[in-house]
Every structure is written in C-alpha cells, then in structure tokens.
Design an enzyme around this catalytic site. Structure first.
Site, PDB file in Angstrom:
ATOM      1  N   LYS A  31      -2.432 -12.142   3.083  1.00 52.18           N
ATOM      2  CA  LYS A  31      -3.870 -12.352   2.863  1.00 52.18           C
ATOM      3  C   LYS A  31      -4.337 -13.695   3.397  1.00 52.18           C
ATOM      4  CE  LYS A  31      -5.212  -9.298  -0.828  1.00 52.18           C
ATOM      5  NZ  LYS A  31      -5.982  -9.189  -2.062  1.00 52.18           N
ATOM      6  N   LYS A  75      -0.375   0.419   5.950  1.00 51.73           N
ATOM      7  CA  LYS A  75      -0.809   0.912   4.640  1.00 51.73           C
ATOM      8  C   LYS A  75      -2.285   1.309   4.680  1.00 51.73           C
ATOM      9  CE  LYS A  75      -1.720  -1.899   1.279  1.00 51.73           C
ATOM     10  NZ  LYS A  75      -1.798  -2.853   0.179  1.00 51.73           N
ATOM     11  N   LYS A 117      -8.548  -0.641   1.980  1.00 50.55           N
ATOM     12  CA  LYS A 117     -10.006  -0.748   2.052  1.00 50.55           C
ATOM     13  C   LYS A 117     -10.437  -1.793   3.069  1.00 50.55           C
ATOM     14  CE  LYS A 117      -9.431  -3.007  -2.386  1.00 50.55           C
ATOM     15  NZ  LYS A 117      -9.478  -2.665  -3.792  1.00 50.55           N
TER      16      LYS A 117
HETATM   17  P1  TYM Z   1      -4.972  -3.533  -5.665  1.00 50.19           P
HETATM   18  O1  TYM Z   1      -6.318  -3.691  -6.237  1.00 50.19           O
HETATM   19  O2  TYM Z   1      -4.715  -4.010  -4.279  1.00 50.19           O
HETATM   20  O3  TYM Z   1      -4.524  -2.025  -5.734  1.00 50.19           O
HETATM   21  C1  TYM Z   1      -4.620  -1.294  -6.949  1.00 50.19           C
HETATM   22  C2  TYM Z   1      -3.482  -0.315  -7.076  1.00 50.19           C
HETATM   23  O4  TYM Z   1      -3.511   0.627  -5.999  1.00 50.19           O
HETATM   24  C3  TYM Z   1      -2.238   0.663  -5.366  1.00 50.19           C
HETATM   25  N1  TYM Z   1      -2.443   0.911  -3.931  1.00 50.19           N
HETATM   26  C4  TYM Z   1      -1.765   1.825  -3.244  1.00 50.19           C
HETATM   27  N2  TYM Z   1      -0.830   2.712  -3.618  1.00 50.19           N
HETATM   28  C5  TYM Z   1      -0.342   3.545  -2.661  1.00 50.19           C
HETATM   29  N3  TYM Z   1      -0.755   3.508  -1.366  1.00 50.19           N
HETATM   30  C6  TYM Z   1      -1.689   2.635  -0.943  1.00 50.19           C
HETATM   31  N4  TYM Z   1      -2.094   2.625   0.323  1.00 50.19           N
HETATM   32  C7  TYM Z   1      -2.250   1.730  -1.912  1.00 50.19           C
HETATM   33  N5  TYM Z   1      -3.190   0.749  -1.849  1.00 50.19           N
HETATM   34  C8  TYM Z   1      -3.293   0.260  -3.101  1.00 50.19           C
HETATM   35  C9  TYM Z   1      -1.643  -0.724  -5.621  1.00 50.19           C
HETATM   36  O5  TYM Z   1      -0.242  -0.719  -5.481  1.00 50.19           O
HETATM   37  C10 TYM Z   1      -2.092  -0.986  -7.035  1.00 50.19           C
HETATM   38  O6  TYM Z   1      -1.241  -0.362  -7.972  1.00 50.19           O
HETATM   39  N6  TYM Z   1      -2.437  -7.266  -7.832  1.00 50.19           N
HETATM   40  C11 TYM Z   1      -2.968  -5.936  -8.032  1.00 50.19           C
HETATM   41  C12 TYM Z   1      -3.941  -5.832  -9.194  1.00 50.19           C
HETATM   42  C13 TYM Z   1      -3.428  -6.356 -10.493  1.00 50.19           C
HETATM   43  C14 TYM Z   1      -2.485  -5.723 -11.328  1.00 50.19           C
HETATM   44  C15 TYM Z   1      -2.348  -6.581 -12.464  1.00 50.19           C
HETATM   45  C16 TYM Z   1      -1.744  -4.539 -11.233  1.00 50.19           C
HETATM   46  C17 TYM Z   1      -3.817  -7.512 -11.089  1.00 50.19           C
HETATM   47  N7  TYM Z   1      -3.177  -7.648 -12.293  1.00 50.19           N
HETATM   48  C18 TYM Z   1      -1.477  -6.269 -13.480  1.00 50.19           C
HETATM   49  C19 TYM Z   1      -0.866  -4.237 -12.267  1.00 50.19           C
HETATM   50  C20 TYM Z   1      -0.746  -5.101 -13.377  1.00 50.19           C
HETATM   51  C21 TYM Z   1      -3.703  -5.524  -6.768  1.00 50.19           C
HETATM   52  O7  TYM Z   1      -4.146  -6.340  -6.001  1.00 50.19           O
HETATM   53  O8  TYM Z   1      -3.895  -4.192  -6.668  1.00 50.19           O
END
Ligand code: TYM
Length: 339
Positions: free
Chosen positions: A118, A201, A204
């Site tokens: 990032k 991957k 968005k």
């Molecule tokens: P974020 O917001 O990027 O994504 C949210 C969730 O979606 C999953 N995900 C995917 N899974 C499969 N294929 C994909 N292409 C894909 N894109 C996104 C992510 O693995 C995630 O589960 N750091 C985290 C948010 C967070 C969090 C937490 C998660 C903050 N605190 C505590 C669990 C527990 C994040 O940026 O997810």
C-alpha cells in the site's frame, strides 16, 4: 492471574473504503453469515478507523460505512444475532491499540507485506497509521478475546502478527490473558482473482472495473463481466491438478464452487471437458442468481440510512459491554492506576 475462561467468539471486519467486491463477499461476508448461523457469538465491524490510514473523503466514508452495513445485512447477517457496528463508536479498540503499539516490535511491523504494497515506492510519505495498522487490527480482535477470525488469504500475515502480539503480552506480563486466535481461512474462494488477470487479486482499487464484480452491479453487468472474463483456449480439465498452470480457469472454477456451495472437485466432475463458451453462461447464471438479490436489497436498505445508523449505534453499545471489561483488566495487568 487465574486462567480466563474462553467463550468461543468470532470477530471480523471490512474496511469501508469504497465498493465491495465478489472477493469480499466470498472471502469474508458469506463466511461471516455461515458462522453466525452456527450459533457462535459473532461480532462484525465496519473498520472506519482502518480506512483513514489512507485519505478518505469524509462524505464518501460515511456513505461507504452505511453501504457496508447494508451489504452485511443484505448478505444475510442479522443485527439481532450478530453484533454489527462501526469501529470508531467503540473507543476501546484504539485504547487497546496503544497498548499493542508498545508490545509489537518495529521489526515485526516492517515485515508486513500489506504495508509495503500500500505504501508503494514512497513509504516515507505513508501515514504513521498505515504502518501501525496491524496493531489496531490485533486490538480489534483481542479486545473481545476473540477465538476465531474468518478472513481471506491476504489477511493471514496480520493474523499471525495478532498471535505474536498476544503471546508476547502474555509472556511479558506473566499472564494467560489473551487467547491465541485461530485464523479461519477456508473454502474455495479465500483468494478471488481479477477477472482480467488470474495472477492478481480481485480488488476494489484495480483501475479496471471489468476486473471485478461489485456488490452493487446489476444482473446485466454481472453477466457481461463474466462473459468477458479472461480465459485460455483449452477446455476445462476434470481433475484439480489440471488447473495448476491455468490461473484464470482456476479462478472461475473457484468462484463457481464457492457460489454454489460445492467443493472444487465436485464442480470439476460436472464441468470437466466443457469449453469456456459453455461454462461461462453457467457461471453467469449462477452469479446473477446469487448476487443480484444482494445488490437489490442493499439499495433498498440504503433508502433508510437512519435505520442503518440505529443498528450501528445499538451494535456499538453491545460491543462495548464485552470490550470495556477486557480493556479494564488489560490496564490492571499493565499497571495503570485507577483502572
Ligand atoms: P479488507 O477490507 O481489505 O477486506 C475485507 C475482507 O475481504 C477479504 N478479501 C478477499 N477475500 C478473497 N478474495 C479477495 N479478492 C478478497 N479481497 C478482500 C479480506 O481477506 C478480508 O477478510 N485488515 C482488514 C480489515 C480488518 C480486520 C480486522 C479483519 C481490520 N481489523 C480484524 C479481521 C479482523 C482488511 O483490510 O480487510
């Protein structure tokens, strides 16, 4: 201190930083619903404080937070059964994050690949919050003494860090206070790939809208994106091994399996030998059937944002009743007077 009794508890979160994709849905939201329906206590957060580690327009952030809540509910989460709230309404997350900033080591944080991705080439110009982000994520999880965290594959390293932070805290203070959380990364679609490039991957932030299915896409758009998805010239293999060097085919099969709640092996047994010209319409039909009711329901829920705000505020109050005593005990362990 005596050993804490561990209630099985699920926590996970998604950033309200723009649109939701099929990756978020299959890798996270759909699995959140499955866990809710297993009868475990489930807490699902809209992590707005994480989102601002990179610049967010305030009005768009508000909209995205409400839309994410609508997406959660439209996917099948029930605000009575699961606790749904936005992170900034429960101050215990950031209070715990400070403690963890003092537990986590610089070297651990510097290894985080998400920060490197990032921050890009100009890491000196990244926010301090982006660097410290995984400590806040550990706090999100551990402030509820969470035992299981459903996420997609890309969050694995952050969950390992969460375990390291819990173990170091327990060790440094001579307690058995924080659980060593179990990451739950399972199913056919823990890493949904771009529809334009099977090595990237689905995200968005990809500049091409054709690379992803958005949760807000209508039926025609979903079908068009699948029709145009990149493939290769060979027919589909019947065995999983045949997908090894075919990332686009593997991705479409994984998506099909996850949407249809089948194993990859079952899907391959059904579609092996077919050409993409036959398989793509099957996938498009399935994706439209499963996804377009969600976008319709999200749009309906977004017409009453006051109701969404009410759900978030009441979820935050419930979340606080769990987080506050755990934070208080943490302060006592650390030696804060008046805790
Ligand atoms: P974020 O917001 O990027 O994504 C949210 C969730 O979606 C999953 N995900 C995917 N899974 C499969 N294929 C994909 N292409 C894909 N894109 C996104 C992510 O693995 C995630 O589960 N750091 C985290 C948010 C967070 C969090 C937490 C998660 C903050 N605190 C505590 C669990 C527990 C994040 O940026 O997810």
């Amino acid at each position: 201190m005596s050993q804490v009794v561990r209630t099985p508890r699920v926590f996970s979160g998604i950033q309200p930083s723009g649109g939701l994709t099929l990756g978020n849905y299959l890798g996270a939201m759909k699995r959140f619903v499955d866990m809710q329906d297993e009868g475990i206590e489930t807490i699902y957060c809209m992590v707005d404080l994480h989102a601002i580690t990179v610049w967010q327009d305030p009005d768009k952030l508000r909209h995205a937070t409400r839309e994410l809540c609508a997406g959660y509910i439209a996917s099948g989460l029930d605000p009575e059964k699961s606790i749904l709230f936005n992170q900034s309404q429960v101050a215990e997350h950031t209070q715990m994050a400070w403690i963890f900033n003092c537990v986590a080591r610089m070297g651990w944080m510097q290894r985080m690949t998400q920060f490197k991705d990032k921050a890009g080439k100009n890491a000196q110009n990244a926010s301090l919050g982006l660097f410290g982000y995984p400590a806040l994520m550990a706090a999100d999880i551990l402030v509820y003494h969470t035992t299981r965290v459903p996420v997609g594959e890309d969050q694995k390293q952050h969950l390992e860090l969460t375990r390291d932070i819990a173990a170091k805290f327990n060790h440094d203070y001579g307690v058995d206070f924080f659980p060593i959380t179990e990451p739950v990364i399972e199913g056919a679609a823990t890493r949904v790939m771009s529809l334009r490039d099977g090595s990237k991957k689905m995200s968005k932030s990809d500049p091409s809208d054709m690379s992803r299915i958005n949760l807000t896409d209508d039926a025609d758009t979903i079908a068009k994106k699948i029709r145009k998805a990149k493939t290769d010239p060979e027919p589909l293999p019947s065995e999983v091994e045949g997908l090894a060097e075919r990332p686009e085919a593997r991705n479409l099969i994984n998506i099909y399996a996850a949407l249809n709640e089948q194993s990859v092996e079952q899907v391959m047994a059904d579609v092996g030998g077919r050409a993409f010209s036959e398989f793509k319409p099957m996938l498009a039909e399935l994706a439209v059937a499963k996804m377009s009711p969600i976008s319709g329901e999200m749009a309906r829920l977004m017409q009453d944002t006051a109701e969404i705000d009410r759900i978030l505020t009441s979820g935050a109050a419930r979340a606080r009743t769990i987080a506050a005593p755990i934070l208080k005990q943490t302060y006592e362990i650390v030696g804060m007077v008046g805790a």
